[in-house]
Scaffold this motif. Structure first.
Motif, PDB file in Angstrom:
ATOM      1  N   LEU A 108      65.800   9.611  54.245  1.00 10.84           N
ATOM      2  CA  LEU A 108      64.972   9.532  53.044  1.00 10.84           C
ATOM      3  C   LEU A 108      65.285  10.696  52.107  1.00 10.84           C
ATOM      4  CD1 LEU A 108      62.631   8.088  51.558  1.00 10.84           C
ATOM      5  CD2 LEU A 108      61.078   9.639  52.774  1.00 10.84           C
ATOM      6  N   ASN A 109      65.462  11.878  52.656  1.00  9.90           N
ATOM      7  CA  ASN A 109      65.819  13.043  51.850  1.00  9.90           C
ATOM      8  C   ASN A 109      67.146  12.812  51.124  1.00  9.90           C
ATOM      9  OD1 ASN A 109      65.395  15.771  50.948  1.00  9.90           O
ATOM     10  ND2 ASN A 109      67.026  16.363  52.352  1.00  9.90           N
ATOM     11  N   ALA A 110      68.112  12.245  51.816  1.00 10.70           N
ATOM     12  CA  ALA A 110      69.417  11.974  51.204  1.00 10.70           C
ATOM     13  C   ALA A 110      69.313  10.940  50.086  1.00 10.70           C
ATOM     14  CB  ALA A 110      70.406  11.499  52.270  1.00 10.70           C
ATOM     15  N   LEU A 111      68.394   9.982  50.256  1.00 17.27           N
ATOM     16  CA  LEU A 111      68.252   8.919  49.259  1.00 17.27           C
ATOM     17  C   LEU A 111      67.407   9.321  48.052  1.00 17.27           C
ATOM     18  CD1 LEU A 111      67.679   5.884  51.661  1.00 17.27           C
ATOM     19  CD2 LEU A 111      69.767   6.432  50.379  1.00 17.27           C
ATOM     20  N   THR A 112      66.527  10.286  48.231  1.00 16.20           N
ATOM     21  CA  THR A 112      65.572  10.589  47.168  1.00 16.20           C
ATOM     22  C   THR A 112      65.774  11.947  46.502  1.00 16.20           C
ATOM     23  OG1 THR A 112      63.972  11.463  48.762  1.00 16.20           O
ATOM     24  CG2 THR A 112      63.774   9.128  48.184  1.00 16.20           C
ATOM     25  N   THR A 113      66.695  12.760  46.987  1.00 14.83           N
ATOM     26  CA  THR A 113      66.919  14.081  46.391  1.00 14.83           C
ATOM     27  C   THR A 113      68.408  14.289  46.137  1.00 14.83           C
ATOM     28  OG1 THR A 113      67.292  15.315  48.442  1.00 14.83           O
ATOM     29  CG2 THR A 113      64.998  14.998  47.778  1.00 14.83           C
ATOM     30  N   GLN A 114      68.701  15.375  45.488  1.00 14.22           N
ATOM     31  CA  GLN A 114      70.092  15.780  45.265  1.00 14.22           C
ATOM     32  C   GLN A 114      70.593  16.677  46.389  1.00 14.22           C
ATOM     33  OE1 GLN A 114      71.954  14.592  42.701  1.00 14.22           O
ATOM     34  NE2 GLN A 114      70.170  13.320  42.306  1.00 14.22           N
ATOM     35  N   ARG A 115      69.808  16.759  47.485  1.00  7.61           N
ATOM     36  CA  ARG A 115      70.148  17.670  48.574  1.00  7.61           C
ATOM     37  C   ARG A 115      70.251  16.935  49.922  1.00  7.61           C
ATOM     38  NH1 ARG A 115      69.778  23.011  47.483  1.00  7.61           N
ATOM     39  NH2 ARG A 115      68.789  23.612  45.539  1.00  7.61           N
ATOM     40  N   PRO A 116      71.175  16.004  50.038  1.00 10.95           N
ATOM     41  CA  PRO A 116      71.393  15.424  51.370  1.00 10.95           C
ATOM     42  C   PRO A 116      71.992  16.486  52.292  1.00 10.95           C
ATOM     43  CG  PRO A 116      73.062  14.655  49.843  1.00 10.95           C
ATOM     44  CD  PRO A 116      72.071  15.462  49.036  1.00 10.95           C
ATOM     45  N   LEU A 117      71.957  16.224  53.564  1.00  6.20           N
ATOM     46  CA  LEU A 117      72.389  17.218  54.557  1.00  6.20           C
ATOM     47  C   LEU A 117      73.801  17.727  54.287  1.00  6.20           C
ATOM     48  CD1 LEU A 117      71.848  18.833  57.104  1.00  6.20           C
ATOM     49  CD2 LEU A 117      72.565  16.843  58.446  1.00  6.20           C
ATOM     50  N   TRP A 118      74.717  16.845  53.955  1.00  6.09           N
ATOM     51  CA  TRP A 118      76.106  17.280  53.761  1.00  6.09           C
ATOM     52  C   TRP A 118      76.244  18.222  52.560  1.00  6.09           C
ATOM     53  CZ3 TRP A 118      74.444  12.240  53.313  1.00  6.09           C
ATOM     54  CH2 TRP A 118      74.447  11.690  52.034  1.00  6.09           C
ATOM     55  N   ARG A 119      75.483  18.013  51.509  1.00  9.73           N
ATOM     56  CA  ARG A 119      75.541  18.943  50.367  1.00  9.73           C
ATOM     57  C   ARG A 119      74.881  20.281  50.709  1.00  9.73           C
ATOM     58  NH1 ARG A 119      74.155  14.989  45.652  1.00  9.73           N
ATOM     59  NH2 ARG A 119      76.202  14.109  45.311  1.00  9.73           N
ATOM     60  N   SER A 120      73.776  20.195  51.445  1.00  8.77           N
ATOM     61  CA  SER A 120      73.096  21.431  51.852  1.00  8.77           C
ATOM     62  C   SER A 120      73.994  22.264  52.755  1.00  8.77           C
ATOM     63  CB  SER A 120      71.788  21.102  52.562  1.00  8.77           C
ATOM     64  OG  SER A 120      70.897  20.457  51.673  1.00  8.77           O
ATOM     65  N   LEU A 121      74.696  21.609  53.669  1.00 10.50           N
ATOM     66  CA  LEU A 121      75.638  22.323  54.536  1.00 10.50           C
ATOM     67  C   LEU A 121      76.760  22.955  53.716  1.00 10.50           C
ATOM     68  CD1 LEU A 121      75.927  19.873  57.551  1.00 10.50           C
ATOM     69  CD2 LEU A 121      75.121  22.230  57.645  1.00 10.50           C
ATOM     70  N   ALA A 122      77.295  22.185  52.765  1.00  8.40           N
ATOM     71  CA  ALA A 122      78.413  22.674  51.954  1.00  8.40           C
ATOM     72  C   ALA A 122      78.011  23.862  51.083  1.00  8.40           C
ATOM     73  CB  ALA A 122      78.962  21.548  51.083  1.00  8.40           C
ATOM     74  N   GLY A 178      75.508  25.939  51.791  1.00 11.09           N
ATOM     75  CA  GLY A 178      74.889  26.988  52.596  1.00 11.09           C
ATOM     76  C   GLY A 178      73.386  27.109  52.385  1.00 11.09           C
ATOM     77  N   ASP A 179      72.747  26.007  52.016  1.00 12.50           N
ATOM     78  CA  ASP A 179      71.302  25.993  51.768  1.00 12.50           C
ATOM     79  C   ASP A 179      70.567  25.843  53.100  1.00 12.50           C
ATOM     80  OD1 ASP A 179      68.698  25.639  50.961  1.00 12.50           O
ATOM     81  OD2 ASP A 179      69.189  24.227  49.370  1.00 12.50           O
ATOM     82  N   ALA A 180      70.269  26.982  53.704  1.00  7.70           N
ATOM     83  CA  ALA A 180      69.699  26.993  55.054  1.00  7.70           C
ATOM     84  C   ALA A 180      68.325  26.347  55.114  1.00  7.70           C
ATOM     85  CB  ALA A 180      69.616  28.428  55.569  1.00  7.70           C
ATOM     86  N   ILE A 181      67.558  26.398  54.056  1.00  8.95           N
ATOM     87  CA  ILE A 181      66.202  25.819  54.076  1.00  8.95           C
ATOM     88  C   ILE A 181      66.270  24.299  54.230  1.00  8.95           C
ATOM     89  CG2 ILE A 181      64.127  25.423  52.697  1.00  8.95           C
ATOM     90  CD1 ILE A 181      64.488  28.278  51.622  1.00  8.95           C
ATOM     91  N   PHE A 182      67.096  23.648  53.418  1.00  9.95           N
ATOM     92  CA  PHE A 182      67.174  22.189  53.507  1.00  9.95           C
ATOM     93  C   PHE A 182      67.890  21.735  54.777  1.00  9.95           C
ATOM     94  CE2 PHE A 182      65.784  22.385  49.192  1.00  9.95           C
ATOM     95  CZ  PHE A 182      65.103  21.194  48.989  1.00  9.95           C
ATOM     96  N   VAL A 183      68.906  22.475  55.193  1.00 10.20           N
ATOM     97  CA  VAL A 183      69.573  22.161  56.465  1.00 10.20           C
ATOM     98  C   VAL A 183      68.576  22.297  57.603  1.00 10.20           C
ATOM     99  CG1 VAL A 183      71.330  22.921  58.119  1.00 10.20           C
ATOM    100  CG2 VAL A 183      71.885  22.788  55.687  1.00 10.20           C
ATOM    101  N   GLY A 184      67.831  23.392  57.606  1.00  7.00           N
ATOM    102  CA  GLY A 184      66.841  23.620  58.658  1.00  7.00           C
ATOM    103  C   GLY A 184      65.792  22.532  58.712  1.00  7.00           C
ATOM    104  N   MET A 185      65.349  22.074  57.555  1.00 10.98           N
ATOM    105  CA  MET A 185      64.337  21.018  57.520  1.00 10.98           C
ATOM    106  C   MET A 185      64.884  19.714  58.113  1.00 10.98           C
ATOM    107  SD  MET A 185      61.264  20.593  56.741  1.00 10.98           S
ATOM    108  CE  MET A 185      60.150  19.239  56.620  1.00 10.98           C
ATOM    109  N   ASP A 186      66.090  19.332  57.698  1.00 12.70           N
ATOM    110  CA  ASP A 186      66.672  18.095  58.233  1.00 12.70           C
ATOM    111  C   ASP A 186      66.929  18.204  59.736  1.00 12.70           C
ATOM    112  OD1 ASP A 186      66.576  16.757  55.844  1.00 12.70           O
ATOM    113  OD2 ASP A 186      68.702  17.005  55.367  1.00 12.70           O
TER     114      ASP A 186
END
Length: 133
Positions: free
Chosen positions: A78-92, A94-102
């Protein structure tokens, strides 16, 4: 008392997941949006209480934990579909907050799924004796 335990213990993670779903699905410009998210939390918890009241605890535990597992497991999607911060972008980035949440949602889904799986199976000697009788 067993039914109330089910509603509180298994219903709380389910309600928490419903809150996060509301956070992603409610429009950002919605007036009183924070209150609507809280209402989603308590509505889900009330639904868990209703399910626990209608079903035997042996059936309610795995059902509520299973629904909680599904809701938490689908949150990264749902996060990947509704935001600009899917897991792969957050990983790329280095956004630890969004990676941590997923990752936390996935871990909760696995834990709740394991509890649902365990709760659906009879275990221990007491259950074995009941089947033999």
């Amino acid at each position: 008392m067993g039914r109330l335990n089910v509603a509180v213990v298994a219903g709380l993670p389910l309600a928490s997941a419903a809150y996060l779903w509301a956070n992603r699905l409610l429009p950002t410009h919605l007036p009183l949006r924070p209150e609507a998210e809280i209402q989603a939390f308590f509505a889900a918890w009330a639904l868990a209480l209703a399910v626990a009241g209608l079903l035997r605890p042996a059936r309610a535990w795995p059902l509520l934990w299973g629904v909680g597992a599904l809701l938490f497991g689908a949150l990264p999607v749902l996060n990947a579909l509704t935001t600009q911060r899917p897991l792969w972008r957050s990983l790329a980035s280095g956004d630890a907050i969004f990676v941590g949440m997923d990752v936390a949602c996935a871990a909760l889904a696995l834990g709740l799924g394991a509890m649902a799986w365990r709760a659906r199976k009879p275990h221990g000697r007491a259950h074995t004796r009941q089947r033999e009788a």
